[in-house]
Design a protein around this motif. Sequence first.
Motif, mmCIF file in Angstrom:
data_model
loop_
_atom_site.group_PDB
_atom_site.id
_atom_site.type_symbol
_atom_site.label_atom_id
_atom_site.label_comp_id
_atom_site.label_asym_id
_atom_site.label_seq_id
_atom_site.Cartn_x
_atom_site.Cartn_y
_atom_site.Cartn_z
ATOM 1 N N HIS A 345 0.811 -1.218 0.000
ATOM 2 C CA HIS A 345 0.000 0.000 0.000
ATOM 3 C C HIS A 345 0.848 1.274 0.000
ATOM 4 O O HIS A 345 0.321 2.376 0.051
ATOM 5 C CB HIS A 345 -0.942 0.003 1.202
ATOM 6 C CG HIS A 345 -1.942 -1.108 1.176
ATOM 7 N ND1 HIS A 345 -1.751 -2.287 1.856
ATOM 8 C CD2 HIS A 345 -3.124 -1.241 0.520
ATOM 9 C CE1 HIS A 345 -2.787 -3.096 1.643
ATOM 10 N NE2 HIS A 345 -3.629 -2.485 0.834
ATOM 11 N N VAL A 346 2.166 1.108 -0.050
ATOM 12 C CA VAL A 346 3.118 2.230 -0.108
ATOM 13 C C VAL A 346 2.813 3.264 0.977
ATOM 14 O O VAL A 346 2.632 4.454 0.707
ATOM 15 C CB VAL A 346 3.125 2.894 -1.511
ATOM 16 C CG1 VAL A 346 4.391 3.711 -1.715
ATOM 17 C CG2 VAL A 346 3.016 1.866 -2.624
ATOM 18 N N GLU A 347 2.761 2.791 2.212
ATOM 19 C CA GLU A 347 2.482 3.676 3.340
ATOM 20 C C GLU A 347 3.792 4.283 3.827
ATOM 21 O O GLU A 347 4.648 3.584 4.367
ATOM 22 C CB GLU A 347 1.764 2.911 4.443
ATOM 23 C CG GLU A 347 0.359 2.476 4.036
ATOM 24 C CD GLU A 347 -0.374 1.729 5.140
ATOM 25 O OE1 GLU A 347 0.209 1.551 6.233
ATOM 26 O OE2 GLU A 347 -1.523 1.325 4.904
ATOM 27 N N ILE A 348 3.921 5.593 3.637
ATOM 28 C CA ILE A 348 5.164 6.305 3.921
ATOM 29 C C ILE A 348 5.134 6.875 5.332
ATOM 30 O O ILE A 348 4.261 7.689 5.656
ATOM 31 C CB ILE A 348 5.380 7.446 2.896
ATOM 32 C CG1 ILE A 348 5.420 6.885 1.473
ATOM 33 C CG2 ILE A 348 6.660 8.218 3.216
ATOM 34 C CD1 ILE A 348 5.353 7.955 0.403
ATOM 35 N N GLU A 349 6.086 6.456 6.165
ATOM 36 C CA GLU A 349 6.172 7.001 7.520
ATOM 37 C C GLU A 349 7.158 8.174 7.603
ATOM 38 O O GLU A 349 6.880 9.170 8.247
ATOM 39 C CB GLU A 349 6.583 5.909 8.510
ATOM 40 C CG GLU A 349 5.470 4.925 8.797
ATOM 41 C CD GLU A 349 5.717 4.128 10.077
ATOM 42 O OE1 GLU A 349 6.753 4.349 10.743
ATOM 43 O OE2 GLU A 349 4.864 3.276 10.387
ATOM 44 N N GLU A 350 8.304 8.014 6.938
ATOM 45 C CA GLU A 350 9.322 9.063 7.009
ATOM 46 C C GLU A 350 9.965 9.263 5.647
ATOM 47 O O GLU A 350 10.088 8.318 4.856
ATOM 48 C CB GLU A 350 10.404 8.702 8.031
ATOM 49 C CG GLU A 350 9.896 8.587 9.457
ATOM 50 C CD GLU A 350 11.010 8.229 10.429
ATOM 51 O OE1 GLU A 350 11.990 8.992 10.522
ATOM 52 O OE2 GLU A 350 10.894 7.177 11.085
ATOM 53 N N VAL A 351 10.367 10.505 5.379
ATOM 54 C CA VAL A 351 11.019 10.866 4.118
ATOM 55 C C VAL A 351 12.343 11.558 4.452
ATOM 56 O O VAL A 351 12.370 12.492 5.259
ATOM 57 C CB VAL A 351 10.142 11.807 3.272
ATOM 58 C CG1 VAL A 351 10.830 12.149 1.954
ATOM 59 C CG2 VAL A 351 8.764 11.196 3.028
ATOM 60 N N TYR A 352 13.417 11.093 3.814
ATOM 61 C CA TYR A 352 14.742 11.672 4.028
ATOM 62 C C TYR A 352 15.301 12.184 2.706
ATOM 63 O O TYR A 352 15.189 11.526 1.683
ATOM 64 C CB TYR A 352 15.704 10.621 4.593
ATOM 65 C CG TYR A 352 15.414 10.237 6.027
ATOM 66 C CD1 TYR A 352 16.182 10.749 7.065
ATOM 67 C CD2 TYR A 352 14.366 9.371 6.333
ATOM 68 C CE1 TYR A 352 15.913 10.408 8.390
ATOM 69 C CE2 TYR A 352 14.085 9.019 7.654
ATOM 70 C CZ TYR A 352 14.866 9.545 8.673
ATOM 71 O OH TYR A 352 14.595 9.214 9.971
ATOM 72 N N SER A 353 15.891 13.369 2.776
ATOM 73 C CA SER A 353 16.571 13.948 1.620
ATOM 74 C C SER A 353 17.982 14.300 2.050
ATOM 75 O O SER A 353 18.175 15.023 3.034
ATOM 76 C CB SER A 353 15.838 15.198 1.135
ATOM 77 O OG SER A 353 16.527 15.818 0.074
ATOM 78 N N ALA A 354 18.984 13.757 1.351
ATOM 79 C CA ALA A 354 20.396 13.941 1.707
ATOM 80 C C ALA A 354 20.652 13.586 3.170
ATOM 81 O O ALA A 354 21.406 14.249 3.871
ATOM 82 C CB ALA A 354 20.846 15.367 1.408
ATOM 83 N N GLY A 355 19.983 12.528 3.639
ATOM 84 C CA GLY A 355 20.198 12.041 4.995
ATOM 85 C C GLY A 355 19.470 12.797 6.077
ATOM 86 O O GLY A 355 19.569 12.455 7.258
ATOM 87 N N LYS A 356 18.710 13.832 5.724
ATOM 88 C CA LYS A 356 17.960 14.625 6.686
ATOM 89 C C LYS A 356 16.474 14.296 6.577
ATOM 90 O O LYS A 356 15.920 14.245 5.467
ATOM 91 C CB LYS A 356 18.165 16.123 6.443
ATOM 92 C CG LYS A 356 19.623 16.575 6.434
ATOM 93 C CD LYS A 356 20.272 16.469 7.795
ATOM 94 C CE LYS A 356 21.688 17.016 7.749
ATOM 95 N NZ LYS A 356 22.387 16.833 9.053
ATOM 96 N N ARG A 357 15.833 14.092 7.722
ATOM 97 C CA ARG A 357 14.399 13.817 7.700
ATOM 98 C C ARG A 357 13.638 15.096 7.366
ATOM 99 O O ARG A 357 13.763 16.095 8.068
ATOM 100 C CB ARG A 357 13.946 13.267 9.055
ATOM 101 C CG ARG A 357 12.504 12.766 9.037
ATOM 102 C CD ARG A 357 12.159 12.049 10.312
ATOM 103 N NE ARG A 357 12.260 12.937 11.464
ATOM 104 C CZ ARG A 357 12.042 12.563 12.717
ATOM 105 N NH1 ARG A 357 11.752 11.294 12.983
ATOM 106 N NH2 ARG A 357 12.148 13.432 13.713
ATOM 107 N N VAL A 358 12.856 15.057 6.290
ATOM 108 C CA VAL A 358 12.148 16.259 5.824
ATOM 109 C C VAL A 358 10.630 16.128 5.921
ATOM 110 O O VAL A 358 9.913 17.114 5.793
ATOM 111 C CB VAL A 358 12.543 16.604 4.371
ATOM 112 C CG1 VAL A 358 14.005 17.023 4.301
ATOM 113 C CG2 VAL A 358 12.278 15.440 3.418
ATOM 114 N N ALA A 359 10.133 14.905 6.169
ATOM 115 C CA ALA A 359 8.691 14.714 6.324
ATOM 116 C C ALA A 359 8.443 13.463 7.165
ATOM 117 O O ALA A 359 9.217 12.506 7.114
ATOM 118 C CB ALA A 359 8.001 14.577 4.970
ATOM 119 N N GLN A 360 7.361 13.501 7.942
ATOM 120 C CA GLN A 360 7.003 12.364 8.780
ATOM 121 C C GLN A 360 5.491 12.272 8.883
ATOM 122 O O GLN A 360 4.817 13.267 9.163
ATOM 123 C CB GLN A 360 7.617 12.507 10.176
ATOM 124 C CG GLN A 360 7.381 11.309 11.086
ATOM 125 C CD GLN A 360 8.128 11.442 12.399
ATOM 126 O OE1 GLN A 360 8.419 12.547 12.858
ATOM 127 N NE2 GLN A 360 8.473 10.322 13.013
#
Length: 586
Positions: A345-360
Amino acid sequence: MSKNQYNQKESKELLKNRIEVASKRRKAELVIKNGKIIDVFNQDLIEADVAIQAGVIVGIGEYEGEQVIDANGKYISPSFIDSHVHIESSMVTPKEFAKVVLPHGVTTIIADPHEIANVAGVEGIQYMLDSSENLPLNIYMMVPSCVPATPFEHAGAILKAEDLAPFYNHPRVLGLGEVMDYPSVYHADESMIHKLHDARVQGVKIDGHAAGLDIDAINVYTTTGIKTDHEAISTSEAKDRLQRGMYLIIRQGSVAKDLPQLIDVVTDKNARRCLFGTDDKHIDDLLYEGSINHNVKLAIQHGVDPINAIQMASFSAAECYGLHHKGAIAPGYDADFLILSDLTHVEIEEVYSAGKRVAQNGKYLHQDSCQINPVKSLLSSIQMKEVTSEQLQIKFKESNLAHVIEIIPNSLITKHLVEEVEVINNCFQPSIKRDQLKLSVIERHHQTGHIGLGIVKGLGIQKGALATTIAHDSHNIIAAGTNDKDMLFAIEKIKEMGGGSVIVENEKVIASLALPIAGLLSDKPVEKVYNELMNVKKGLDYIEASKKFNPFLTLSFLALPVIPNLKLTDMGLFDVKKFRHISVQA
């Protein structure tokens, strides 16, 4: 020759530090443990630690870190790449766009500033580059190849090869944007050849736009070095493109929803040549339906293996555009990744860009950068003559048969009908009963006074009129209505607003959305733009517009003379198959 994506700002010391961590001689800045790594190279899962140093993955195995994240058995996925998108279609600035797509797992986009370039030329492209600096969303760009899109309309600018060439030196410019003027390619028009040749010499990518092209035309197209297409609408078209060495961008946007018709062409053997794009997607759809994550979910629902679908949304896209440092969870790749709680279901908990968490959990976390103020010309893009009622009259002689544009719901393609219409005093009269409304395109860039007139079927509005400066690709004012008074009033309101969209009835504004930046973008935060857009949707309900599709978004593509079959430009009714203007009267 290919464009070098290695970050030349990186120091030798930084490279040495990464080697120290990769060789386990020192701890990593960040280590993710107990996760299931999605291996896009072997279509498999790996259970191992992921070590990250200075924004780059440096190891998979067993590592110690200064900071440790416990994935608790969840999936570590490469983040998503939108292979073809026009930021302007979201109606917000790049900074606000980043706020919307990052929580949906998109950390990289290939944007084509074609829309703003058609209004403001070089200044429009430069604004999009400047306003997309220092964002957690990696925004790469393709410089627009067709401004104007065709010689059969008046845009705000004309971009020649020499105007585009300097942009190839920009580190985030990857190539030449969608080449939609196929006749100029076919006839080896000198101006088009100059643009194509420059791109080939620079070793950059060239995007296609092969709407309605047959096999012979695809042969001509690919011979020039054009290697992508996002306009296939059937599996046979998709296969033709793949067989001739093109990358297939499977589009799922707000109007063009091609994925269900195309996805069956994807196999384990060709998935590396298939990627996802949104092309044009409104802010409300992006907020609540999603971006490329929605394409991935749909692909899985249609039977594509989840890891295959994720590979198409990440590694395939990166490989296509030469982003050799993106698209995978592996040493040497940028630490752009997702933590997924559910793969199917592609459930996204956390998003990282260049090793930094940018969305949760669907929330944007990054600290905002400063907004770039547009140059004055971008804020004064409505330059038009006054429009009179007489100029909106469609004259008929003898016959009352007319060429009519019929909307196909959720498609950019229209039908070309010949129907009887109501004519009074030798002038066309809109008919709600027949669902035949008046359509007009008014040139708004150079005060030429050009007005194109036509008849549209399928909008379904029962009263009033609507108008907008979002009218692909030249972005003149396009208006449709049940009567001339409301159409004229809507056009005047657009002029007063400095661009945007408006709904009127009985010469009163029912709802509006101001887009003062080139008549395409709002200068407000995404939340305010969304609220105003919701008011516009209520206004559409008030005038009883069709609910089968997005009326404004559909209206905006009725002026695009490169997609079949019948469209309207400021120079008149346009037969795309014959590639010439025709009379409204049949």
